[in-house]
Structure formats: structure tokens, C-alpha cells
Design an enzyme around this catalytic site. Structure first.
Site, PDB file in Angstrom:
ATOM      1  N   TYR A  76      17.801 -41.094  21.396  1.00 27.14           N
ATOM      2  CA  TYR A  76      18.658 -42.180  20.921  1.00 27.14           C
ATOM      3  C   TYR A  76      18.579 -42.317  19.405  1.00 27.14           C
ATOM      4  O   TYR A  76      19.600 -42.280  18.701  1.00 27.14           O
ATOM      5  CB  TYR A  76      18.266 -43.498  21.578  1.00 27.14           C
ATOM      6  CG  TYR A  76      18.759 -44.709  20.815  1.00 27.14           C
ATOM      7  CD1 TYR A  76      20.118 -44.937  20.630  1.00 27.14           C
ATOM      8  CD2 TYR A  76      17.859 -45.621  20.244  1.00 27.14           C
ATOM      9  CE1 TYR A  76      20.579 -46.027  19.906  1.00 27.14           C
ATOM     10  CE2 TYR A  76      18.309 -46.710  19.528  1.00 27.14           C
ATOM     11  CZ  TYR A  76      19.670 -46.912  19.357  1.00 27.14           C
ATOM     12  OH  TYR A  76      20.122 -47.985  18.635  1.00 27.14           O
TER      13      TYR A  76
ATOM     14  N   LYS B 255      21.406 -41.660  16.304  1.00 29.15           N
ATOM     15  CA  LYS B 255      21.819 -42.668  15.328  1.00 29.15           C
ATOM     16  C   LYS B 255      21.547 -42.188  13.895  1.00 29.15           C
ATOM     17  O   LYS B 255      22.351 -42.425  12.989  1.00 29.15           O
ATOM     18  CB  LYS B 255      21.091 -43.986  15.588  1.00 29.15           C
ATOM     19  CG  LYS B 255      21.490 -44.669  16.887  1.00 29.15           C
ATOM     20  CD  LYS B 255      22.960 -45.050  16.919  1.00 29.15           C
ATOM     21  CE  LYS B 255      23.280 -46.212  15.999  1.00 29.15           C
ATOM     22  NZ  LYS B 255      24.706 -46.631  16.116  1.00 29.15           N
TER      23      LYS B 255
ATOM     24  N   THR C  31      20.213 -48.625  13.257  1.00 22.38           N
ATOM     25  CA  THR C  31      18.999 -49.239  13.788  1.00 22.38           C
ATOM     26  C   THR C  31      17.787 -48.847  12.957  1.00 22.38           C
ATOM     27  O   THR C  31      17.767 -47.766  12.342  1.00 22.38           O
ATOM     28  CB  THR C  31      18.776 -48.785  15.246  1.00 22.38           C
ATOM     29  OG1 THR C  31      17.473 -49.168  15.692  1.00 22.38           O
ATOM     30  CG2 THR C  31      18.883 -47.268  15.379  1.00 22.38           C
ATOM     31  N   ASP C  32      16.774 -49.705  12.969  1.00 18.96           N
ATOM     32  CA  ASP C  32      15.526 -49.352  12.278  1.00 18.96           C
ATOM     33  C   ASP C  32      14.788 -48.204  12.963  1.00 18.96           C
ATOM     34  O   ASP C  32      13.888 -47.589  12.373  1.00 18.96           O
ATOM     35  CB  ASP C  32      14.619 -50.576  12.149  1.00 18.96           C
ATOM     36  CG  ASP C  32      14.240 -51.216  13.477  1.00 18.96           C
ATOM     37  OD1 ASP C  32      14.710 -50.756  14.539  1.00 18.96           O
ATOM     38  OD2 ASP C  32      13.480 -52.214  13.459  1.00 18.96           O
ATOM     39  N   GLU C  33      15.185 -47.868  14.187  1.00 20.51           N
ATOM     40  CA  GLU C  33      14.494 -46.792  14.912  1.00 20.51           C
ATOM     41  C   GLU C  33      14.688 -45.430  14.258  1.00 20.51           C
ATOM     42  O   GLU C  33      13.951 -44.493  14.551  1.00 20.51           O
ATOM     43  CB  GLU C  33      14.946 -46.767  16.370  1.00 20.51           C
ATOM     44  CG  GLU C  33      14.569 -48.028  17.128  1.00 20.51           C
ATOM     45  CD  GLU C  33      14.822 -47.927  18.623  1.00 20.51           C
ATOM     46  OE1 GLU C  33      14.538 -46.860  19.201  1.00 20.51           O
ATOM     47  OE2 GLU C  33      15.300 -48.919  19.199  1.00 20.51           O
TER      48      GLU C  33
END
Length: 443
Positions: free
Chosen positions: A246, A250, A193-195
Site C-alpha cells: 500500500y 502511494k 499518507t505519512d506511511e
């Protein structure tokens, strides 16, 4: 070792060099009896695994988390793109966000099977790798809801980090050659994810016009009114700086995947996508949550003033990008997947309200699905709520690498994608009710 795909499908049990098969058999196993038969037919180089016996070479995929939102859409994409030329095993724990209902049609096909299990179950994963021997492992399996990670981080560490490492190790043991190196045609893809990059700066209230050139012109071909809410974008060189449990989990999994490439030379890639939306998304996420509340005539919760910016990507476009990376990507590389589609959360919710009202006014079948009249579907449904801790202000991806090297571009405009998603949610309200029953507090 035993594993079952689903009721009425195939059960495989392997004990002490013998194979017992119930139902239709689509795998062969590395056992002395079968190996001897193949040698009698002149087949001697089995590379330590039993090949599938069929008139053409088929690609085999192990899709973890394949009953979830993006995973289920990827399985559907594979079958639409390649039909019977692929064989798919889905490994999914079927937690609150994974549902057999999302794959009901696909599981009726002979080349798709579901294994209900945990990616942290080492013996199970090793058994699937050994017996199925996939060409590709695509790891969608993840706990992915930021609010849930804030309330209880531990499951995110267990699934997102340890689960990824369990899969990586099982793939390494299956694919690595005794003399070193790895068997040809294998690849592990970690879906991220870009997060993991953290948050970008938002420097103005009003967005600026976005101008692109070079390979990025293809990414935005035919689209108008492109905008950006700040000066920078996430590239593959942006340092990882996650802000939530989260995204930290990741980022850890991404680093583990990269470590397996650096340490062992294992064929691994990582993809980092922007916010996905589309059919089969669990209704705790912003877009399906808002649609569900509109249908019921309930208030739509929006954090703070809704000024947080996300880069939105239609799930079908993401699936095409994943396929390209699997087949044409370079080992050890990360690829950002996004489409220069920055939107404020509040503008997304307003567009959803406008779209539902328009469809209800123009198509009677949708009007009857609403708990309130179309005239009451308006911005008064929006309710601002307290912001969540550590809420990142802006995400925006630069997909220059995947556009330039692999020729990928998003084919779906945001407006078209939103209308398709709203129609799907209206047409499949029963699905949303079935998958959310008893799931509790984030809806």
C-alpha cells in the site's frame, strides 16, 4: 461520451459537436454553435473551454474517491464552507469502501454530482475534464487498507499508481496551453499518507514530554500532556521508504505527481497526512472497527501488544488543511499534515472502551444500542492477535511547513474527536451495517 451523476440528476451526452441534455443543465460545452452565440455577445476569449454562465465566479472541484471516508468529508466541508459558490463532481468507483449513503444529502443539491466510474478509465476521465473543466482536481481515490495490500497487492498498483497517472495526464492535456505553461487558477492535489516515509524509531516504553516553540505553538495551542515515543518526526525532507505494498503504491503516485511538476511545470501539490479518524470511516480501520465490536459485545482484535504508535488527526482538520493547500499552497510542494498527537494503538482502544461505557451509563439512548450491559464494556473485550508482516512501529509528523507557511493548525483535541466519533458511530449504526454487508473478512 456520456456520463451520469445519479438517478434523477443530470445526464450529459456529447456526440459530433452537438449537446443533448436530460434534466437540468449546469455545464456548457465547447461546441461551435455555443461559441458563436457567445461571440455575438462579445465574449471571444474562451481559453478553449466553455465558461459557466452564472452571476459570480464559482470554483469547480473534481473530487476522485469522493464517496470514501476522507473524500466524502471533504465534499461536506466544501459545501459547509462555500455553499453555492462551489460546484463539485465526485468520481468514484463505489468499491467496498465508497458509498452513495455517505453523500446522500449532498447529492440532493444542484451543485454536486456523482459519476460512477474508475480513475483508470482514460476516456471517461478525459471527458469529465473536458466538459466540466475543474479548477481543482483532488485525488482521494485509493485502495488504502494495508492488510488487503499484503493479501493482494495488484489492485493497489492499478488504482493508486496507474489511476493517479491517468488523472494527471488528463489534467495536463486539459490545462496546458498551446504556447506552453498552464492556465491560471488550476491545481492538482495528490492526497497521500505519512506511511510513504516508512517507520520511525520508538526508543522507550514510556513517552517523553514534548516541548514545541515557534509556529508550532499554534498547532498545539490549548492542549496539554503532549508526548512523543521517539526522537524524530517525519518532515517533507524525510526520504521515502515505504514498507508495505500500500505505502509503496502511494509513494509511487507521489513521485509521479512530482514528475509532472518537474517535467511539464504542471500545477501540482502533494499532501501527506497522519492517521485520520471521524465520521463515515469504513469499519475495517482501527477506530470504527473497535467501536463496532464494542457495540456488539465482541472481542476487539489488537495486533501484537498494541504498542505501535500512530499520529491521529480528526478528518475535519484534515479537510481544512487540504482547502488551504489548494487555495494558498505553492506548486511543486509537499505538505505534511499532522498534529503531534501520538497514541499507542492499545491506548486508543482503551479510550474507545472508556468513552462508550461512559456514554452508555450517562445517556439511556446509547445504553439501549449496546448488545451487552455498560458494566461489561471493559478491557476484557481486548484480544491480542498475531502481528501483521512489516508492521511499522511508529509514525509521527512534523507539520512545521504547513503551520508556518499557511497558518494551519488542528482545531480538535483527540479526546473531543474521539467522543464525536463514538457518538456518530452509535447514532449511525445502520450506516455501518449497510456499508459492510457482504464485504467479508477484515471486519
Amino acid at each position: 461520451m456520456s456520463w451520469m451523476s445519479r438517478q434523477g440528476a443530470t445526464l450529459f451526452i456529447r456526440r459530433k459537436g452537438m449537446v443533448k441534455v436530460a434534466g437540468k443543465c449546469h455545464f456548457f460545452y465547447k461546441v461551435p454553435f455555443f461559441c458563436e452565440i457567445m461571440r455575438n455577445f462579445g465574449v471571444s476569449n474562451l481559453c478553449g473551454r466553455w465558461p459557466m454562465v452564472c452571476p459570480r465566479i464559482m470554483k469547480k472541484y473534481l473530487v476522485t474517491g469522493g464517496a470514501g471516508f476522507i473524500g466524502a468529508n471533504f465534499v461536506k466541508y466544501l459545501l459547509e464552507a462555500y455553499g453555492g459558490d462551489v460546484e463539485v463532481v465526485v468520481l468514484d468507483k463505489l468499491t467496498y469502501a465508497g458509498h452513495v449513503e455517505s453523500l446522500s444529502a449532498e447529492l440532493d443539491r444542484e451543485n454536486v454530482r456523482l459519476v460512477v466510474g474508475d480513475v483508470n478509465d482514460g476516456p471517461l476521465v478525459e471527458g469529465i475534464m473536458e466538459d466540466f473543466d475543474p479548477d481543482y482536481v483532488v485525488n482521494f481515490a485509493a485502495e488504502s487498507h494495508v492488510d488487503r495490500s499484503i493479501d493482494g497487492p495488484r489492485p493497489f498498483l492499478e488504482t493508486n499508481i496507474m489511476g493517479a497517472q491517468t488523472l494527471l495526464e488528463a489534467a495536463r492535456c486539459c490545462w496546458q496551453l498551446p504556447e506552453g505553461g498552464f492556465r491560471q487558477g488550476k491545481r492538482f492535489l495528490q492526497i497521500s499518507t505519512d506511511e510513504v516515509y516508512g517507520s520511525l524509531t520508538r526508543d522507550s516504553g514510556e513517552p517523553r514530554k514534548l516541548h514545541l516553540d515557534g509556529p508550532l505553538e499554534t498547532v498545539v495551542a490549548g492542549r496539554h500532556g503532549l508526548k512523543a515515543f521517539g526522537p524524530g518526526f517525519f518532515t517533507e525532507e524525510t526520504p521515502l521508504h515505504p514498507h508495505s505494498p500500500y505505502s509503496a503504491s502511494k509513494a509511487s503516485a507521489d513521485m509521479m505527481a512530482s514528475a509532472y511538476f518537474d517535467t511539464y511545470g504542471m500545477p501540482v501539490c502533494v499532501t501527506r497526512c497522519s492517521n485520520n479518524y471521524g465520521p463515515y470511516q469504513f469499519p475495517e480501520k482501527l477506530i470504527p472497527l473497535a467501536i463496532r465490536h464494542i457495540i456488539k459485545g465482541e472481542k476487539i482484535p489488537v495486533y501484537a501488544r498494541g504498542e505501535n504508535v500512530r499520529d491521529w488527526l480528526f478528518v475535519a482538520d484534515h479537510c481544512r488543511a487540504i482547502d488551504l493547500v489548494l487555495r494558498e499552497g505553492e506548486d511543486g510542494q509537499a505538505y505534511n499534515i499532522g498534529g503531534f498527537n501520538e497514541q499507542q494503538n492499545i491506548d486508543v482502544v482503551r479510550l474507545l472502551i472508556d468513552t462508550v461505557r461512559r456514554l452508555a451509563e450517562s445517556e439511556p439512548r446509547y445504553r439501549h444500542m449496546l448488545s451487552i450491559g455498560p458494566e461489561k464494556v471493559d478491557y476484557s473485550l481486548i484480544e491480542f492477535v498475531a502481528d501483521r508482516p512489516g508492521h511499522d512501529m511508529r509514525y509521527a509528523i512534523d507539520p512545521s511547513k504547513i503551520a508556518g507557511r499557511l497558518g494551519w493548525y488542528p482545531a480538535t483535541s483527540f479526546e473531543d474527536g474521539i467522543e464525536a466519533t463514538v457518538r456518530w458511530c452509535l447514532d449511525n449504526a445502520d450506516w455501518a451495517e449497510a456499508v459492510t454487508e457482504g464485504t467479508g473478512g477484515y471486519l
